[in-house]
Scaffold this motif. Structure first.
Motif, short mmCIF file in Angstrom:
data_model
loop_
_atom_site.label_atom_id
_atom_site.label_comp_id
_atom_site.label_asym_id
_atom_site.label_seq_id
_atom_site.Cartn_x
_atom_site.Cartn_y
_atom_site.Cartn_z
N GLN A 274 -25.38 3.12 18.28
CA GLN A 274 -25.02 3.87 17.08
C GLN A 274 -25.68 3.32 15.82
O GLN A 274 -25.69 3.99 14.79
CB GLN A 274 -23.51 3.86 16.90
CG GLN A 274 -22.88 2.48 16.85
CD GLN A 274 -21.37 2.54 16.69
OE1 GLN A 274 -20.86 3.47 16.08
NE2 GLN A 274 -20.67 1.57 17.25
N TYR A 275 -26.26 2.11 15.90
CA TYR A 275 -26.92 1.53 14.73
C TYR A 275 -28.44 1.63 14.81
O TYR A 275 -29.13 1.17 13.91
CB TYR A 275 -26.52 0.07 14.55
CG TYR A 275 -25.04 -0.14 14.34
CD1 TYR A 275 -24.43 0.18 13.14
CD2 TYR A 275 -24.25 -0.64 15.36
CE1 TYR A 275 -23.08 0.00 12.95
CE2 TYR A 275 -22.89 -0.83 15.19
CZ TYR A 275 -22.30 -0.51 13.97
OH TYR A 275 -20.96 -0.68 13.80
N LEU A 276 -28.96 2.19 15.88
CA LEU A 276 -30.41 2.28 16.06
C LEU A 276 -31.04 3.12 14.95
O LEU A 276 -30.61 4.24 14.68
CB LEU A 276 -30.73 2.91 17.42
CG LEU A 276 -32.20 2.98 17.80
CD1 LEU A 276 -32.80 1.59 17.95
CD2 LEU A 276 -32.38 3.76 19.10
N GLN A 277 -32.07 2.55 14.31
CA GLN A 277 -32.69 3.21 13.16
C GLN A 277 -34.12 3.68 13.43
O GLN A 277 -34.54 4.69 12.88
CB GLN A 277 -32.69 2.26 11.96
CG GLN A 277 -31.31 1.87 11.49
CD GLN A 277 -31.35 0.84 10.38
OE1 GLN A 277 -32.42 0.46 9.90
NE2 GLN A 277 -30.19 0.36 9.98
N GLN A 316 -28.07 7.30 13.84
CA GLN A 316 -28.84 6.78 12.73
C GLN A 316 -30.34 6.67 13.02
O GLN A 316 -31.09 6.19 12.18
CB GLN A 316 -28.31 5.40 12.32
CG GLN A 316 -26.88 5.43 11.82
CD GLN A 316 -26.46 4.11 11.21
OE1 GLN A 316 -27.24 3.44 10.54
NE2 GLN A 316 -25.21 3.73 11.45
N LEU A 317 -30.75 7.12 14.18
CA LEU A 317 -32.17 7.07 14.53
C LEU A 317 -32.93 8.11 13.72
O LEU A 317 -32.76 9.31 13.91
CB LEU A 317 -32.35 7.32 16.03
CG LEU A 317 -33.79 7.28 16.56
CD1 LEU A 317 -34.44 5.94 16.27
CD2 LEU A 317 -33.81 7.56 18.05
N HIS A 318 -33.76 7.66 12.79
CA HIS A 318 -34.43 8.58 11.88
C HIS A 318 -35.94 8.38 11.81
O HIS A 318 -36.62 9.14 11.13
CB HIS A 318 -33.85 8.44 10.48
CG HIS A 318 -33.94 7.05 9.91
ND1 HIS A 318 -35.11 6.48 9.48
CD2 HIS A 318 -32.97 6.12 9.73
CE1 HIS A 318 -34.88 5.26 9.06
NE2 HIS A 318 -33.59 5.01 9.19
N THR A 319 -36.49 7.36 12.46
CA THR A 319 -37.92 7.08 12.32
C THR A 319 -38.55 6.84 13.68
O THR A 319 -38.01 6.09 14.49
CB THR A 319 -38.15 5.83 11.43
OG1 THR A 319 -37.53 6.03 10.17
CG2 THR A 319 -39.64 5.60 11.24
N HIS A 333 -37.07 11.18 9.78
CA HIS A 333 -36.10 12.28 9.90
C HIS A 333 -36.73 13.45 10.66
O HIS A 333 -36.59 14.60 10.26
CB HIS A 333 -35.62 12.73 8.52
CG HIS A 333 -35.05 11.64 7.70
ND1 HIS A 333 -33.79 11.12 7.91
CD2 HIS A 333 -35.58 10.94 6.66
CE1 HIS A 333 -33.57 10.15 7.03
NE2 HIS A 333 -34.63 10.02 6.27
N TRP A 334 -37.40 13.15 11.78
CA TRP A 334 -38.19 14.19 12.42
C TRP A 334 -37.33 15.27 13.07
O TRP A 334 -37.79 16.39 13.30
CB TRP A 334 -39.14 13.57 13.45
CG TRP A 334 -38.55 13.25 14.80
CD1 TRP A 334 -38.49 14.08 15.87
CD2 TRP A 334 -37.93 12.04 15.20
NE1 TRP A 334 -37.88 13.45 16.93
CE2 TRP A 334 -37.53 12.18 16.54
CE3 TRP A 334 -37.68 10.82 14.58
CZ2 TRP A 334 -36.89 11.18 17.25
CZ3 TRP A 334 -37.04 9.82 15.29
CH2 TRP A 334 -36.65 10.01 16.60
N ARG A 335 -36.06 15.00 13.32
CA ARG A 335 -35.22 16.02 13.94
C ARG A 335 -34.68 17.00 12.91
O ARG A 335 -34.24 18.08 13.26
CB ARG A 335 -34.06 15.35 14.69
CG ARG A 335 -34.49 14.75 16.01
CD ARG A 335 -33.36 14.04 16.68
NE ARG A 335 -32.83 12.93 15.88
CZ ARG A 335 -31.94 12.06 16.32
NH1 ARG A 335 -31.47 12.17 17.54
NH2 ARG A 335 -31.52 11.08 15.55
#
Length: 366
Positions: A274-277, A316-319, A333-335
């Protein structure tokens, strides 16, 4: 006035390059003795130059305490007698990178009083080097490309160890340390060794609080399924290419793509990460038979971004960073917005083989 002049010269020396530093040292004896410490603070040598540098340090002991970073490139070799004279005098050494040809210290270990923070070996290290690492209480990172031969330092010996690179079986011996950064070495190949059950058991009992990990997709799947607790606060993942990547590009929805699909689902399953960025994909030099061009290039980056984004639900995965041999691409924020930032657009078709991306130092990306 002389003090002011030296202050100005110091600023030029600090922000200038190596040629400017050499020019300043030749100005006068005053500038030489005032600024020679900046010349010897960081030494990067390879090949025959390694012997010349060690010979100079052996004949001028007053230079030895000035050395803070010493890098011996691949193929560097030195004379044992001169190295034995120099090594105990490197009392301010904080960074040491050696090649397998650099001999291990034969002098009594208690006499080696350097303040080492980072140690790298471009091959396997011997028992004596391993014992030496156990005496370096300030050691923060160990990078070993080959086999770790010898005693494994305990947390009491090196309490500040946080980063390590090595074979999975060797890293498992450091499972009692509070590590933040793991790098499973692939030894310059695209076939990553699997994690053995005994190693997974050690990882499961470890006090790891991992923030960054670099490994292959099958290895990450093993950790996610066997010891997800170790990865609960993970922030960044670096995936080295394995054979399933190239087969995925060549065969698209072939069975090999199941590995990537399984990984993408696990990345967001049940809030495990859940903290993966960010996720960084590093492509090695995989080529088609009889073709000098690599299979994976920057043009394949959208394919992986779309595929991973389809299944991954890590909140939180955004990059997504994609390193290929001909360039680098970054999605933020590719999604949501599919914003694409291309930092490099380089065509290296006529310059094979380029630098090996297996040695990519990824820390500056995050």
């Amino acid at each position: 006035m002389k003090t002011l002049d030296l202050d100005l010269i110091f600023e030029v020396a600090r922000w200038g390059g190596h040629p400017e530093m050499l020019a300043i040292l030749r100005l006068s004896r005053t500038t030489y003795f005032a600024f020679r410490c900046m010349l010897y603070r960081k030494i990067v040598v390879s090949g025959r130059a390694a012997k010349r540098v060690v010979r100079t340090l052996a004949h001028r002991p007053q230079l030895q305490p000035m050395v803070e970073c010493l890098y011996f490139g691949v193929g560097s070799a030195v004379y044992q007698e001169q190295w034995e004279v120099v090594f105990p005098g490197l009392v301010n050494l904080t960074v040491l990178e050696i090649s397998p040809l650099i001999p291990s210290p034969r002098c009594p270990l208690p006499t080696l009083t350097c303040r080492l923070n980072h140690f790298t070996c471009n091959g396997s290290i011997s028992t004596t080097w391993a014992a030496f690492l156990g005496t370096q209480h300030t050691l923060a990172s160990i990078f070993v490309d080959g086999e770790f031969v010898g005693p494994f330092p305990s947390p009491q010996q090196i309490p500040w160890l946080r980063s390590i690179k090595g074979r999975p079986a060797d890293i498992a011996h450091f499972s009692s340390h509070s590590l933040n950064d793991l790098w499973f070495s692939t030894h310059g190949t695209n076939t990553a060794p699997p994690l053995l059950p005994a190693d997974l058991t050690k990882f499961g009992r470890s006090p790891f609080t991992l923030l960054v990990i670099r490994l292959s997709a099958p290895q990450l799947i093993q950790l996610l399924e066997a010891v997800p607790r170790v990865l609960r606060v993970l922030r960044h993942i670096v995936l080295d290419e394995d054979e399933s990547w190239s087969r995925f590009v060549l065969e698209r929805e072939a069975p090999s793509s199941a590995v990537l699909k399984r990984l993408a689902i696990l990345l967001g399953l049940g809030g495990r990460l859940q903290y993966l960025q960010s996720l960084l994909l590093v492509c090695a030099q995989t080529r088609r038979p009889g073709d000098s061009r690599p299979i994976l290039r920057r043009s394949q980056a959208p394919l992986f971004a779309k595929y991973i984004g389809r299944y991954c639900t890590a909140p939180q995965l955004h990059t997504l960073n994609f390193f290929a041999l001909n360039g680098y691409a970054c999605w933020t924020h590719w999604r949501e917005s599919a914003e694409v930032l291309v930092y490099q657009d380089i065509d290296l078709d006529d310059h094979w083989p380029p630098a090996d991306l297996q040695q990519l130092q990824y820390s500056n990306v995050f």
